[in-house]
Design an enzyme around this catalytic site. Sequence first.
Site, PDB file in Angstrom:
ATOM      1  NE  ARG A 117      -3.737  -2.351   0.136  1.00  0.00           N
ATOM      2  CZ  ARG A 117      -3.119  -3.656  -0.230  1.00  0.00           C
ATOM      3  NH1 ARG A 117      -2.269  -3.934  -0.803  1.00  0.00           N
ATOM      4  NH2 ARG A 117      -4.284  -4.555   0.081  1.00  0.00           N
ATOM      5  CB  SER A 189      -9.573  -2.732   3.312  1.00  0.00           C
ATOM      6  OG  SER A 189     -10.203  -4.007   3.006  1.00  0.00           O
ATOM      7  CD  GLU A 286      -6.103  -0.525   2.156  1.00  0.00           C
ATOM      8  OE1 GLU A 286      -6.589  -0.573   0.822  1.00  0.00           O
ATOM      9  OE2 GLU A 286      -5.908  -1.323   2.722  1.00  0.00           O
TER      10      GLU A 286
END
Length: 290
Positions: A117, A189, A286
């Site tokens: 990420r 998420s 995230e």
Amino acid sequence: MVLSGGNNILFTEDYDGLLLTPVSQGIAVLHDDGVSVSVRVDAGVEWDDLVAWAVERGLWGVENLSAIPGKAGAAPVQNIGAYGREAGDVIERVEMYCVESGATLTLDRAHCAFGYRESVFKHDLKGRIVITAIEIRLSRTPQPHLGYGDVEREVEARGGAALRNIRDAICAIRQAKLPDPAVTGNAGSFFKNPVVDATVAEKLRADYPDMPAYPVPETCKVKLAAGWLIDRAGMKGFRAGRVGVHDRQALVLVNLGGATGREVLDLARAVQSKVYERFGIAIDTEVNIL
């Protein structure tokens, strides 16, 4: 600021600035040697439309990234990933417009600093460039990646490791676990899976033998499942006023109706605190918070 669909951003206040969004929709084959295929994808292409395009043509590489919302131009920024694969696995280069010089530049994958990420676009190049297209390399050779979660079982139930079966399986898994943002407000998420030293993971596994853990290749690190940690910390299905933790996927925070960005952020901080109290593990967001 470029807002490529807004699927991964939580606004906690009004944005005092100019928002741009890419609308270009081209997908073009640049090179095909019969084994690998290079494809240029405009930033405004919906990511899942690209996955469908590849699967329809028998091209391997992005099928595990099915049903991820957002546009292709956003994919390298977050290095989107799911079920053991990441966009950085297939991206060869990124085309971009430099805000400072007005020049059009191309950055090879080696300089994109892809990580879990992570990318250079979230750090050194943040606010300095606008991604206009990506070039990806796909394969005509079958390359199934089925070792993550329920993927192998669902693929086998559909007849085996064919491209269409993999895509259909992953779409079904995601649909079963994740709420539809058109019905229940969410940003997918909300938390990253924490990456810890192997020694830390071993100590936790001694106390929690059923804890999922995934070794990170070529490192002494292990990736833990944030959803499992949140669940075991007692927060799965938790509600606080107009926000809550999804009852089928603990990684997802949901707006139950009328909640503000601040309320969602307060819940996120509460979840992080509970996980740290229980396991001594810090989980990061995230979602980008503004």
